[in-house]
Design an enzyme around this catalytic site. Sequence first.
Site, PDB file in Angstrom:
ATOM      1  N   TYR A  63       0.828  -1.213   0.000  1.00 34.82           N
ATOM      2  CA  TYR A  63       0.000   0.000   0.000  1.00 34.82           C
ATOM      3  C   TYR A  63       0.862   1.263   0.000  1.00 34.82           C
ATOM      4  CZ  TYR A  63      -2.689   3.942   1.623  1.00 34.82           C
ATOM      5  OH  TYR A  63      -3.243   5.185   1.720  1.00 34.82           O
ATOM      6  N   GLN A 293     -16.712  29.468  57.330  1.00 30.17           N
ATOM      7  CA  GLN A 293     -15.730  28.792  56.479  1.00 30.17           C
ATOM      8  C   GLN A 293     -15.591  29.565  55.186  1.00 30.17           C
ATOM      9  OE1 GLN A 293     -17.386  24.879  55.897  1.00 30.17           O
ATOM     10  NE2 GLN A 293     -19.229  25.628  54.905  1.00 30.17           N
ATOM     11  N   TYR A 296     -16.301  28.563  48.220  1.00 27.44           N
ATOM     12  CA  TYR A 296     -15.817  27.400  47.475  1.00 27.44           C
ATOM     13  C   TYR A 296     -14.525  27.650  46.709  1.00 27.44           C
ATOM     14  CZ  TYR A 296     -20.066  24.615  48.194  1.00 27.44           C
ATOM     15  OH  TYR A 296     -21.068  23.874  48.734  1.00 27.44           O
ATOM     16  N   PHE A 345      -1.710   6.118  12.423  1.00 30.69           N
ATOM     17  CA  PHE A 345      -1.777   7.544  12.099  1.00 30.69           C
ATOM     18  C   PHE A 345      -3.059   8.198  12.617  1.00 30.69           C
ATOM     19  CE2 PHE A 345      -3.003   4.957   8.324  1.00 30.69           C
ATOM     20  CZ  PHE A 345      -4.372   5.083   8.464  1.00 30.69           C
ATOM     21  N   LYS A 400     -12.030  47.348  37.649  1.00 33.64           N
ATOM     22  CA  LYS A 400     -13.325  47.020  37.046  1.00 33.64           C
ATOM     23  C   LYS A 400     -13.154  46.577  35.592  1.00 33.64           C
ATOM     24  CE  LYS A 400     -16.961  49.521  38.031  1.00 33.64           C
ATOM     25  NZ  LYS A 400     -17.945  48.545  38.552  1.00 33.64           N
TER      26      LYS A 400
END
Length: 604
Positions: A63, A293, A296, A345, A400
């Site tokens: 091939y 606490q 997050y 490939f 800002k």
Amino acid sequence: MSSNGLLVLHIQSFHKLVYAGNTNDTISIEPNLKVHVDEEILRELTTNAEYLKEKLKNGSVVYGINTGFGGSADVRSESPDDLQKMLIYHLNAGMGKIFTSDKVRAAMVTRANCLTKAYTGVRAVVLTTLLDLINTNITPEVPLRGSISASGDLIPLSYIAAVMIGREDMKVFKEGKTMSCPQALTEAGIQPLIFGPKEGLGIINACSFTAGFSAPVLYDANLLLLLTQICTGLSTEALEGRTESFHPLIHECLPHIGQKEVARNMLAILEDSKLATTTLDMHLPDKHGVLKQDRYSLRTSPQWLGSAVETLNEACRRITIELNSVNDNPIIDHRTDTILSNGNFQGETMSIAMDQTRQALGTCAKLLFAQFTEVVNERLNFGLPPNLSGCDINHDFGFKGCDIAMSEIDHCVNPMSNHVLSAEMHNQSINSMALVSARFTAEVTEILQMMTANLLLLTVQGVDLRHIRNLVLKEIDILVQEYPDIESTLNKILWYELLFSPEKMAAKVVDTRPVEEQLVVKQQISDKMSALYRLACNGGVEASEQMGKGTMRMYNYIRKDLGIPFFCGQYKIDTWLNQILQSIQSRRIEHVLEDIFAPVVYNI
């Protein structure tokens, strides 16, 4: 450096290349960035090519050598050399924007390294010609678009093949200049090749362009992951956050490898910090109306970033394999007398690696966005000025503008690997789109670099303001102890208003003493605040001694090495942002990260 140490290829911008592989690597690069290959490998290539030549002489039909290509593999050819030339010509079909030469150079080095394995059937001269191009800094103009990374990066790699055969009308870069391909080859003393059997196919039928492109992108992604952890440390100090979130017990209870790594890094970054809250909350007096606490973006940062650490580690592993493997078709093995048609490939593993890298970067971006929002917003930042302004908040709006610029990245992190259209006579019915994914990841990397620059500038300002706030409150305490009657009215004045407008705010302070004595007290308040503010604006208020070991190193880099001052109304925010951005994109900031993280690695 990277957070996991697995990268093989690290390509600096503008023609600088470093190759740091393992002991089995067959290409070496000297300090002057010249690439070389072992003589033993050249002999092995010669044996491999002779084996293929003998097979063809004996009538084998292989091939891509005496057949057509892809969906046209049903045709046969009796002119292998012409077939290879026509393969290159029909794939030179790109147009539009082009890759930067450093990305092309990365692909060339990667392809050369893959050829050294001697499974491709190419002569030694093919490899040495490719190395000669690299060593003389000749890179072709390669179109940015066109590859679907299925039968390899056919179109981009075909332009590398085209310069190797000396395509006359082709443009190349040589030492930063654009010139014709023949002129560049002549100046460099490189003889154009006539490709023999398999040699054109051996250059193009692989995803080496994706691998070479992805390696530096992935390298930068690792740097950004480290910088995100630094930003988290700076945000923690600016917000008086708790190191409790990084306590080892927490992360032994949920022992994901990446999560534990981030928590360990955060404790090292914030070691000795006097701005972060280092005492466990259980040992602190409760304060009514104060969050028990952290929010997050600080408290869950190890859990949030841990998956990104593991994702990038896996992506590094995958790209490393691609950089150092045989990934073309067919495989020619003289050792076992075997020729195999295959699909090495097909770049799907890199496509998914780049998709996941992009998602990991998006994870970092989400965290940076959340932290930026908390630090810049006076309703969330525990007493810092609105927009982290360093002057009169009625006239200056601080950061800002930076806040507005933090919102672009979301759409860009969508995956590419599942967006597949059939191509090439339905032969490439599935195709990885790996190079497209890598390109998108490079874009996301650039956006995240900008977001990181934004947050670094914001948080060093936040740390300065937190330290200045503590100094102002200390001065107020001293004044109240000396003049108890002023406490009630002084406490009604925001500390930063007193600092930024000392004369005006001091005039509002009243007590029960005679007017003449009140004027003395007011003047004393105004003088103390004015002196402190002048000191802050002139760089005389040093926050670094209050900071953790890691955050202090980054703070000093920005304030001292880059020379970016405390913001108190200057018009140079964009200039400062670009200074930080350039230090990230050029990787000059890398030595700071080495200073911060190397002790953590060595102590594991």
